[in-house]
Design an enzyme around this catalytic site. Structure first.
Site: not given
Length: 406
Positions: A192, A346, A376
């Site tokens: 991320s 995601d 995610h």
């Protein structure tokens, strides 16, 4: 007595009410695709997360603490189990706390070194949340792992996080002999926003002759640009947990101090003048994304006319420290080989796809793994017992195999 009961009952009713509101709204606003494979686990995880966010926002309104501070406090309550095969050492590089993971067994040769930058949108993430991930990487790849505890927003805004990552990286690269790390096999790794930090660190360190060269970059559903929110994945997965579009903007508000009132302008593309959109089109265009990722719910959106005020107040979105994908070709072409992991469900999926193509076009070797059932934050389910999903294990296995092949 009645007054005492009322005082005790009010918090209970409030807690119950907030819980029912979160669960109720979850049914109407959250999109959990069946293809994820473990929708019930994700549903429960997201309910718990949204409950923490809701309580954090209530405490923030009451001016007790900010929402991120509340969730950070809860994260620090997570259990910290010891692994008999790993030696864990708490260190501090200047003012930056780091945690070092080394295999307990001795080795006759130097080991790979992994610099891990955790995710969490620069407002969440902790040593405890990533402890089992670090232990697994350390043992399975026989590597020395260093995770950086960079400062979090809103107490510390941009660019505090990436500066801490850079400071810790430079210190580690200058201390490889102390830890038995092979200077020819140092890897930066992040998920991320941590993936974006890994790319930024590569860009900043590659021109320095006083440091060992970073060998590779491992990027798991990385945040590589925060400029364009009209890409297919931003439309297709805007309500998929654990990163919704609304929460992404909330993170941006806390870290970059961008007012929520500009959300609409940013979504419409009105925060940039036409000449800048044209400049970045060759890197951010949906044309660079394979057609198979555009088949569902992707109506192309025409950009709105420039909102001058939005442009002036959101210019940090252009900063390379937060959007490293916008760096010039001369910089990107010199980066080390990459292992990129993307997830189908995601919000940031297309960041990985665009970065993969750009690296390949510039001659940088890329190993790509796409998780068809991934979402995610799935990596953080690793070590969470009954909430762990197989996708997290596959991602870690892919990371380990890449490191072993260096």
């Amino acid at each position: 007595m009645a007054i005492l009961l009322a005082l005790l009952g009010a918090p209970c009713l409030l807690f119950l009410g907030v819980g029912l509101w979160v669960i109720g709204s979850h049914f109407f606003t959250v999109d959990i695709p069946v293809a994820i494979g473990h929708p019930v686990k994700l549903w429960v995880l997201n309910c718990g997360f949204r409950l923490l966010v809701a309580w954090g926002l209530i405490l923030e309104k009451l001016r007790i603490c900010s929402m991120p501070q509340f969730i950070q406090f809860v994260q620090d309550l997570l259990p910290f189990s010891k692994d008999p095969d790993v030696v864990v050492t708490d260190l501090r590089y200047g003012t930056v706390p780091v945690k070092l993971y080394q295999p307990r067994r001795t080795s006759r040769r130097l080991r790979p070194g992994i610099l891990l930058f955790h995710g969490g949108g620069t407002i969440l993430g902790s040593f405890r949340l990533y402890h089992k991930i670090c232990c697994c990487l350390c043992k399975e790849s026989d590597s020395v792992v260093l995770i950086i505890g960079y400062r979090l927003a809103p107490q510390h805004r941009f660019p505090s996080a990436v500066r801490d990552c850079l400071v810790a990286t430079i210190h580690f690269l200058k201390s490889l002999d102390m830890y038995g790390v092979d200077p020819a096999r140092v890897v930066v790794c992040g998920d991320s926003v941590g993936g974006g930090a890994a790319v930024t660190v590569c860009q900043k360190c590659m021109a320095r002759s006083d440091l060992p060269k970073i060998r590779a970059q491992i990027l798991v559903y990385a945040t590589l640009q925060v400029l364009d929110y009209q890409l297919p994945s931003f439309q297709q997965n805007k309500n998929v947990p654990l990163l919704s579009l609304d929460f992404a903007f909330l993170c941006m508000h806390y870290y970059l101090d961008i007012s929520p009132q500009w959300k609409s302008a940013i979504l419409k593309g009105a925060h940039l003048p036409a000449h800048l959109w044209e400049k970045y089109r060759k890197w951010l265009s949906p044309e660079n994304i394979p057609e198979r990722f555009k088949k569902t719910s992707y109506p192309p959106v025409a950009r709105a006319p420039l909102n001058e005020a939005a442009y002036l107040e959101t210019d940090l979105l252009l900063d390379l420290l937060h959007s490293p994908m916008l760096a010039e070709d001369e910089v990107v072409s010199r980066l080390p080989e990459a292992c990129i992991v993307s997830c189908e469900y995601d919000l940031l999926r297309d960041n990985s796809l665009l970065y993969k193509k750009r690296l390949e076009d510039l001659g940088v070797p890329v190993t790509w793994h796409h998780m068809e059932d991934g979402f995610h934050g799935v990596l953080n389910t690793f070590g969470m017992g009954c909430f762990q999903v197989p996708c997290a294990t596959r991602i870690l296995k892919a990371m380990v195999q890449f490191i072993e092949g260096l």
